[in-house]
Design an enzyme around this catalytic site. Structure first.
Site, short mmCIF file in Angstrom:
data_model
loop_
_atom_site.label_atom_id
_atom_site.label_comp_id
_atom_site.label_asym_id
_atom_site.label_seq_id
_atom_site.Cartn_x
_atom_site.Cartn_y
_atom_site.Cartn_z
N HIS A 189 58.32 89.83 61.88
CA HIS A 189 58.46 91.04 61.08
C HIS A 189 59.71 91.82 61.48
O HIS A 189 60.31 92.51 60.65
CB HIS A 189 57.23 91.96 61.27
CG HIS A 189 55.97 91.43 60.69
ND1 HIS A 189 55.17 90.54 61.36
CD2 HIS A 189 55.36 91.67 59.50
CE1 HIS A 189 54.12 90.25 60.62
NE2 HIS A 189 54.21 90.92 59.48
N ASP A 218 55.69 83.13 53.83
CA ASP A 218 55.36 84.37 54.51
C ASP A 218 56.21 85.46 53.85
O ASP A 218 57.11 85.18 53.05
CB ASP A 218 55.65 84.26 56.01
CG ASP A 218 54.79 85.20 56.85
OD1 ASP A 218 54.19 86.13 56.28
OD2 ASP A 218 54.72 85.00 58.08
#
Length: 339
Positions: A175, A245
């Protein structure tokens, strides 16, 4: 007649739809929607939101990251699920009934699937995986995740394994950074890859990691034809849906603009490109895809494996009736001990 689903999964901002979001959900490049904690207040509110969504696009796939532990988007009103590591280590006999309960609760409010199970190895130093993983031993992951998948199967919910080929060898969080796993192919194949190889025929979907394995391929896995086509589809013979993702993660930015990220993921072998938490980028992606490749639709018969429509449409199956069942009440008591 329903319109075909497009290759983008995105999100919405709140607990009801805005007019702009209704328009976006009608866009031909949209095929899925992922919900977050910001979209949730109560089961009743969530069901109302999902009705609004399906009024816009009745066949859209609606998903959530709902694994248990710290990754459980719907909490108040839902059963609090321990982390999979806690269950696997302390009460492995509860894995199957717990995943049954998760599936039933999610489908009862209108969700199609959750991005689970996590097939990564347990690594206490990992900033993002940690206790989301069942175990550090591949054989134990296969055993425990197999029970979890069986629970989903029993109730009619698809299993989506992540994060292919394994996120457990790095400490960094994709992230916020671009972690690299410096192991070679033999090391990865002998460890992290084993759960995916053993369980991929029972998975309707797979989510690849944004991790880079520079000694195997210079691209992040989710943008790599080598990993997605040569390894996952050809070597492991995975025949389900590959979902990227989140393309808004820092580790995905190396691929360029939102459109470039989406195109590279789709060209590498993804069927659905997930982009959330950046509404302007999601709009740029769907509008760019419509301009560059307007007829990019997903074969809907393939997506049926991810849809919980049959269970959701079952006569007498609802949130209210589920809570009256002996199974739901018994499992609530079992899991209460972990709270």
């Amino acid at each position: 007649m329903s319109r075909p689903l497009g290759p983008v999964m995105l999100d919405v901002s709140g607990m009801t739809l805005t007019d702009e979001e209704r328009e976006i959900l009608h866009h031909p490049q949209v095929g899925g929607l992922i919900l977050f904690s910001r979209n949730y207040d109560s089961p009743e509110q969530l069901m109302a939101l999902i009705r609004q969504i399906r009024e816009c696009r009745h066949n859209i796939l609606i998903a959530v990251d709902h694994e248990g532990g710290r990754v459980q988007r719907f909490r108040t009103g839902f059963t609090r699920i321990p982390s999979m590591h806690t269950l696997a280590q302390q009460a492995p006999e509860q894995l199957l009934p717990t995943s049954r309960l998760m599936a039933l609760e999610l489908m009862a409010v209108g969700i199609d699937f959750t991005f689970a199970p996590v097939l990564d190895r347990y690594n206490p130093q990992s900033k993002v995986i940690g206790d989301r993983a069942f175990d550090h031993e591949p054989s134990k992951i296969i055993e425990f995740a197999g029970q979890f998948i069986q629970g989903l199967e029993l109730e009619g919910m698809a299993a989506v394994g992540k994060h292919f080929p394994g996120h457990g060898g790095v400490e960094g969080d994709t992230h916020h950074e671009s972690p690299q796993d410096l192991r070679d192919w033999e090391e990865v194949a002998a460890s992290d890859l084993k759960p995916f190889a053993a369980l991929c025929k029972r998975l309707a979907g797979v989510m690849p990691a944004h991790v880079i394995f520079p000694n195997i391929c210079e691209l992040p896995v989710g943008f790599s034809p080598h990993w997605l086509k040569s390894v996952l589809k050809e070597q492991l013979q995975f025949q389900g849906i590959v979902m990227s993702d989140d393309l808004s993660m820092v580790a995905a930015h190396s691929a360029g603009s939102p459109l470039e990220r989406g195109l590279q993921a789709l060209q590498a072998g993804c069927h659905l490109a997930l982009l959330c938490n950046q509404p302007a980028d999601a709009v740029a992606l769907i509008e760019g895809l419509e301009r560059e490749c307007p007829n990019t639709y997903i074969n809907e018969s393939r997506l049926l494996s991810l849809s919980a429509f049959r269970r959701r449409a079952q006569t007498g199956f609802s949130w209210q009736t589920l809570q009256k069942t002996a199974f739901w009440q018994t499992q609530q008591r079992h899991l209460y001990a972990f709270q």
